[in-house]
Scaffold this active site. Structure first.
Site, PDB file in Angstrom:
ATOM      1  N   HIS A 166      22.940 -62.183 -88.643  1.00 20.64           N
ATOM      2  CA  HIS A 166      22.262 -61.682 -89.847  1.00 20.64           C
ATOM      3  C   HIS A 166      23.314 -61.435 -90.938  1.00 20.64           C
ATOM      4  CE1 HIS A 166      20.050 -59.145 -92.599  1.00 20.64           C
ATOM      5  NE2 HIS A 166      18.943 -59.621 -92.047  1.00 20.64           N
ATOM      6  N   GLU A 182      17.810 -67.414 -94.199  1.00 16.75           N
ATOM      7  CA  GLU A 182      17.695 -66.210 -95.030  1.00 16.75           C
ATOM      8  C   GLU A 182      18.719 -66.261 -96.167  1.00 16.75           C
ATOM      9  OE1 GLU A 182      15.652 -62.779 -92.852  1.00 16.75           O
ATOM     10  OE2 GLU A 182      17.793 -62.557 -92.536  1.00 16.75           O
TER      11      GLU A 182
HETATM   12  P1  PGA Z   1      13.577 -58.406 -96.414  1.00 15.04           P
HETATM   13  O1  PGA Z   1      14.679 -58.554 -95.253  1.00 15.04           O
HETATM   14  O2  PGA Z   1      12.272 -58.906 -95.865  1.00 15.04           O
HETATM   15  O3  PGA Z   1      13.565 -56.943 -96.722  1.00 15.04           O
HETATM   16  O4  PGA Z   1      14.053 -59.238 -97.560  1.00 15.04           O
HETATM   17  C1  PGA Z   1      14.774 -59.706 -94.487  1.00 15.04           C
HETATM   18  C2  PGA Z   1      15.975 -59.592 -93.582  1.00 15.04           C
HETATM   19  O5  PGA Z   1      17.022 -59.075 -94.015  1.00 15.04           O
HETATM   20  O6  PGA Z   1      15.917 -60.022 -92.408  1.00 15.04           O
END
Ligand code: PGA
Length: 255
Positions: free
Chosen positions: A97, A167
């Protein structure tokens, strides 16, 4: 995981107490129990895993964690191994992440963590994502490199145990004003599948689960899942209130 859509809740460092975690979990469980085409995975802070497992005897929701350590055993003060997480009731673990990468997890560490996750029969949710987009499209090679480094020396038989969560850092969290477009997402999901196909063979183009994360909410969920070429979402902020998260589940289930 067959052909189900997959929605993952990343609770991050929330909530503060087990009582609140239980309430949130039970609130989502009610909705998850009605779903036929959508798989729900909740990744709470690992201190709650064991107790949440007790509330979930029928496995209506799968449990995951947000990280694991890059070593299996030894004198590592404060660390938690993949094996401990598996034994506590987790079946999934988020690896790489951007918030962990920001704390020092480089590509090599991410690769070590995925290997340990797989060795301990945890499915790995591998996060990749560029910090910013440049007009020349250099972020494509950045993403390719992140993906291939993370999967270095990981064989084809594990493809079914790895989910890729795209992401983009610029789209994560409340602070972000930018939202990804359906076309941008579709381009990336094809790009990721193509890289995996080149590495693992034609079947993986469809077999691999590609998810999107970054400010997903009930307003953009339908559009992104219908046109973005993804199999589901990794949801942060909007997974912390059961009604909001359930709304996303409801939308995805109807598609
Ligand atoms: P968010 O976070 O939905 O608050 O943008 C996603 C993540 O960091 O996995």
């Amino acid at each position: 995981m067959q052909n189900k859509k997959i929605i993952i809740a990343n609770w991050k460092m929330n909530p503060d107490s087990f009582r609140e975690a239980e309430e949130l979990f039970n609130g989502v469980k009610k909705q998850a129990n009605k779903l036929k085409k959508t798989k729900v995975i909740i990744c709470p802070p690992c201190v709650f895993i064991n107790k949440l497992k007790q509330l979930n005897k029928k496995n209506i929701i799968s449990l995951g964690t947000q990280d694991c350590f890059r070593q299996d055993k030894g004198a590592w003060t404060g660390m938690i191994s993949a094996k401990m997480l598996k034994n506590a009731g987790a079946d999934f673990v988020i690896v790489g992440h951007s918030e962990r990468r920001g704390l020092g997890d480089n590509d090599q560490i991410v690769n070590q963590k995925i290997k340990l996750a797989l060795k301990n029969k945890l499915n790995a949710i591998l996060c990749i994502g560029e910090t910013d987009r440049d007009e020349d499209g250099k972020f494509f090679s950045f993403l390719e490199n992140q993906l291939l480094s993370a999967l270095s020396d990981i064989g084809k038989k594990f493809v079914k145990n790895i989910l890729i969560a795209y992401e983009p850092i610029w789209a994560i969290s409340a602070a972000s004003k930018k939202v990804i477009t359906v076309d941008e997402l579709q381009q990336i999901s094809i790009f990721i599948r193509k890289i995996l196909m080149d590495k693992y063979g034609a079947k993986s183009f469809e077999a691999v689960k590609v998810l999107y994360g970054g400010s997903v909410d009930f307003r953009n969920a339908e559009e992104l899942i219908c046109g973005g070429g993804v199999d589901g979402f990794l949801v942060g902020r909007k997974s912390l209130v059961a009604e909001r998260f359930n709304k996303i589940l409801e939308i995805v289930e109807k598609i």
